[in-house]
Design a protein around this motif. Structure first.
Motif, PDB file in Angstrom:
ATOM      1  N   GLN A  29       0.829  -1.198   0.000  1.00 17.69           N
ATOM      2  CA  GLN A  29       0.000   0.000   0.000  1.00 17.69           C
ATOM      3  C   GLN A  29       0.874   1.264   0.000  1.00 17.69           C
ATOM      4  N   SER A  30       0.410   2.300  -0.689  1.00 14.59           N
ATOM      5  CA  SER A  30       1.126   3.581  -0.699  1.00 14.59           C
ATOM      6  C   SER A  30       1.006   4.288   0.653  1.00 14.59           C
ATOM      7  N   PHE A  31      -0.070   4.053   1.367  1.00  7.88           N
ATOM      8  CA  PHE A  31      -0.307   4.615   2.700  1.00  7.88           C
ATOM      9  C   PHE A  31       0.274   3.625   3.707  1.00  7.88           C
ATOM     10  N   THR A  32       1.166   4.086   4.563  1.00  5.72           N
ATOM     11  CA  THR A  32       1.886   3.150   5.435  1.00  5.72           C
ATOM     12  C   THR A  32       1.656   3.366   6.929  1.00  5.72           C
ATOM     13  N   THR A 102      -3.460   1.877  -3.660  1.00  7.25           N
ATOM     14  CA  THR A 102      -3.795   3.181  -3.070  1.00  7.25           C
ATOM     15  C   THR A 102      -5.088   3.131  -2.247  1.00  7.25           C
ATOM     16  N   GLU A 105      -4.802   4.735   1.220  1.00 11.51           N
ATOM     17  CA  GLU A 105      -4.591   6.171   1.043  1.00 11.51           C
ATOM     18  C   GLU A 105      -5.918   6.868   0.728  1.00 11.51           C
ATOM     19  N   GLU A 106      -6.692   6.273  -0.152  1.00 12.45           N
ATOM     20  CA  GLU A 106      -7.985   6.854  -0.529  1.00 12.45           C
ATOM     21  C   GLU A 106      -8.964   6.850   0.645  1.00 12.45           C
ATOM     22  N   GLY A 109      -7.842   9.426   3.239  1.00  7.25           N
ATOM     23  CA  GLY A 109      -8.160  10.765   2.746  1.00  7.25           C
ATOM     24  C   GLY A 109      -9.624  11.098   2.908  1.00  7.25           C
TER      25      GLY A 109
END
Length: 116
Positions: A29-32, A102, A105-106, A109
């Motif tokens: 995942q881009s969000f860590t 992502t 991350e989505e 957000g």
């Protein structure tokens, strides 16, 4: 120490290759800002040990492995909840995976944009 944004709970019992597929979906995942609670209910198929022997968990101190017998997938989930420290909890069953790299991350957000 600040709480992680997400606690991602993965419950497994003799998952075979499905465990790696699920964990790969998380660690890519881009969000860590998350932790993973991997709750194993007493697997005998060698899936967890195989990943450990391959060094899969090295340098992944954000993955907590809990090995404890449980009565069902829901019992395993309930046991795992006592180990979470994140602000939000995500249950991802063994063999399941995120739609894209992502996804977290989505979702984060969206949560941040809609908090009151």
């Amino acid at each position: 120490m600040q709480k992680p944004f997400f606690s991602i709970v993965v419950v497994s019992l003799n998952p075979g290759d499905r465990l790696k597929k699920t964990l790969d979906s998380i660690v890519n995942q881009s969000f860590t800002d998350y932790e993973v609670i991997l709750k194993d209910g007493g697997s005998t198929d060698g899936s967890l040990e195989g990943l450990q022997e391959q060094g899969y968990f090295e340098d992944k101190n954000y993955i907590k492995i809990i090995q404890k017998q449980d009565g069902s997938i829901y019992d395993g989930m309930n046991q795992a909840v006592s180990f979470i420290s994140g602000r939000y909890v995500q249950f991802l069953n063994c063999g399941d995976y995120f739609y894209s790299n992502t996804t977290l991350e989505e979702v984060a957000g969206f949560i941040e944009a809609n908090q009151k």
